[in-house]
Motif scaffolding. Structure first.
Motif, mmCIF file in Angstrom:
data_model
loop_
_atom_site.group_PDB
_atom_site.id
_atom_site.type_symbol
_atom_site.label_atom_id
_atom_site.label_comp_id
_atom_site.label_asym_id
_atom_site.label_seq_id
_atom_site.Cartn_x
_atom_site.Cartn_y
_atom_site.Cartn_z
ATOM 1 N N PHE A 49 13.924 5.041 -8.384
ATOM 2 C CA PHE A 49 14.114 5.939 -7.241
ATOM 3 C C PHE A 49 13.076 5.705 -6.140
ATOM 4 C CE2 PHE A 49 14.139 10.039 -4.921
ATOM 5 C CZ PHE A 49 15.436 9.969 -4.461
ATOM 6 N N TRP A 50 11.781 5.879 -6.426
ATOM 7 C CA TRP A 50 10.772 5.699 -5.389
ATOM 8 C C TRP A 50 10.755 4.258 -4.875
ATOM 9 C CZ3 TRP A 50 8.007 7.010 -1.529
ATOM 10 C CH2 TRP A 50 6.896 6.253 -1.132
ATOM 11 N N GLY A 51 10.756 3.298 -5.774
ATOM 12 C CA GLY A 51 10.660 1.907 -5.363
ATOM 13 C C GLY A 51 11.982 1.297 -4.959
ATOM 14 N N ASP A 52 12.999 1.427 -5.829
ATOM 15 C CA ASP A 52 14.265 0.737 -5.579
ATOM 16 C C ASP A 52 15.222 1.528 -4.694
ATOM 17 O OD1 ASP A 52 15.032 2.738 -7.299
ATOM 18 O OD2 ASP A 52 16.020 1.441 -8.755
ATOM 19 N N TYR A 53 14.824 2.729 -4.265
ATOM 20 C CA TYR A 53 15.706 3.517 -3.387
ATOM 21 C C TYR A 53 14.958 3.968 -2.137
ATOM 22 C CZ TYR A 53 19.139 6.958 -1.851
ATOM 23 O OH TYR A 53 20.056 7.659 -1.106
ATOM 24 N N VAL A 54 13.978 4.853 -2.306
ATOM 25 C CA VAL A 54 13.292 5.437 -1.146
ATOM 26 C C VAL A 54 12.568 4.368 -0.320
ATOM 27 C CG1 VAL A 54 11.503 7.057 -0.401
ATOM 28 C CG2 VAL A 54 13.029 7.673 -2.297
ATOM 29 N N LEU A 55 11.742 3.556 -0.976
ATOM 30 C CA LEU A 55 10.983 2.538 -0.247
ATOM 31 C C LEU A 55 11.900 1.515 0.415
ATOM 32 C CD1 LEU A 55 7.768 1.581 -2.251
ATOM 33 C CD2 LEU A 55 7.933 2.423 0.087
ATOM 34 N N LYS A 56 12.960 1.145 -0.267
ATOM 35 C CA LYS A 56 13.893 0.168 0.298
ATOM 36 C C LYS A 56 14.563 0.716 1.552
ATOM 37 C CE LYS A 56 17.586 -3.001 -1.080
ATOM 38 N NZ LYS A 56 18.547 -3.375 -2.147
ATOM 39 N N ILE A 57 14.930 1.993 1.522
ATOM 40 C CA ILE A 57 15.546 2.621 2.697
ATOM 41 C C ILE A 57 14.547 2.706 3.845
ATOM 42 C CG2 ILE A 57 16.429 4.813 3.592
ATOM 43 C CD1 ILE A 57 17.837 5.205 0.912
#
Length: 345
Positions: free
Chosen positions: A248-256
């Motif tokens: 979530f934090w790395g593969d979702y939020v940071l990517k967005i």
């Protein structure tokens, strides 16, 4: 060594398609994010997307580096689509009544034309049989785009309009993104893929809703916005490399956030630079078809010339994809013209 030279040449040519005839405007680009600019950028990103999908047997370091930015291109396609839909509806409010009639054929017909072309090609050339239902297959990315279109259409229907339709569209698309991410994480669905890139539809909606403010902000504070967005992109890029395996934090939020920062950097540059030429316009016009057919083109080249080295395979894949995409685009345009001619009568 030759593979790297060829791949470098391809990447340099890509940047040339944007830089050729680009013009700096000291007082600000009046054509900020207009059709010419978005068309040029669509063409650029469509070829970058080809690079990221090159089969593993033909990859090299330069191709992999350039292709790592492809998700920004997909995000940009969603953003440009949302902005275009909003702008079209803003200039012609009644067009919501013919929303699907105007847009669905331009998405589905190229998809089905590409399906038919390659099915017949592989049948005639290699004797491969195919199921008739496979001709109706809808590209997975196109399904995500249609979900966004549906959210846009539902919110903007006269009987459903609220006081803040743009905000509601953003909330719906964000919900779709989160649902796709968590459903895939829990194993309920597989291969949804574009749960971060789909947020580009949110950025495009917000860009249209706040176009004047964003344009003025970028133009008045051009150096500051360019430097800040560039530094922010670099910082978030490093954080993403370290944290992309974190759920979530790395593969979702940071990517967005990284995608948004890079898009802001691109928009900042576009606020002062006019871009667009015949090459970029051509690539932009066929960008949708390029996306649709590049995978079967890989397979076709692998069957025709399996011994190609990395650089030559990449060059052949891009060249053949562009040529076939232009052909399919032309066929579909003729079909659309006939359809509109019948409707006008």
């Amino acid at each position: 060594m030759l593979d790297y030279v060829i791949t470098c040449g391809i990447v340099l040519f890509l940047f040339f398609t944007l830089a050729f005839k680009a013009r700096y405007t000291p007082v600000g680009n009046d054509a900020f994010f207009d059709r010419q600019s978005t068309r040029a950028m669509r063409g650029f990103w469509s070829v970058v997307i080809i690079l990221v999908h090159i089969p593993q047997a033909y990859q090299n370091t330069i191709q992999d580096l350039a292709g790592s930015f492809a998700y920004i291109g997909v995000t940009f396609f969603f953003m440009a689509s949302a902005y275009g839909l909003s702008a079209s509806l803003g200039s012609k409010p009644d067009s919501i009544h013919t929303f699907w009639r105007n847009r669905l054929p331009r998405l589905i017909i190229p998809n089905w034309t590409a399906n038919l072309f390659f099915s017949l090609l592989f049948l005639v050339t290699y004797g491969e049989a195919f199921h008739l239902l496979s001709l109706l297959h809808i590209n997975r990315w196109l399904l995500w785009l249609l979900l966004c279109y549906a959210a846009f259409w539902i919110v903007h229907r006269p009987e459903c309009q609220k006081c803040s339709p743009h905000l509601i569209v953003c909330l719906l698309v964000t919900s779709i993104s989160l649902a796709g991410y968590f459903l895939e994480r829990t194993g309920i669905i597989q291969g949804s893929t574009w749960w971060t890139e789909v947020m580009g539809f949110v950025w495009g909606t917000l860009l249209y809703a706040n176009y004047g403010k964003i344009k003025v902000c970028f133009q008045r504070h051009w150096w500051l916005s360019t430097v800040v967005s560039c530094l922010l992109s670099l910082t978030l890029g490093l954080l993403y490399l370290q944290s992309k395996t974190i759920v979530f934090w790395g593969d979702y939020v940071l990517k967005i956030l990284l995608g948004l920062a890079i898009l802001c950097f691109i928009l900042s540059l576009n606020s002062r630079f006019r871009i667009g030429n015949r090459i970029s316009a051509f690539l932009g016009d066929i960008s949708f078809e390029v996306y649709l057919i590049h995978s079967p083109v890989f397979r076709l080249i692998g069957m025709i010339a399996p011994g190609l080295s990395s650089g030559w395979f990449i060059l052949a894949a891009i060249s053949l994809t562009v040529c076939l995409a232009a052909m399919i685009h032309h066929i579909c345009q003729l079909a659309f013209q006939k359809m509109h001619g019948k409707q006008s009568r």
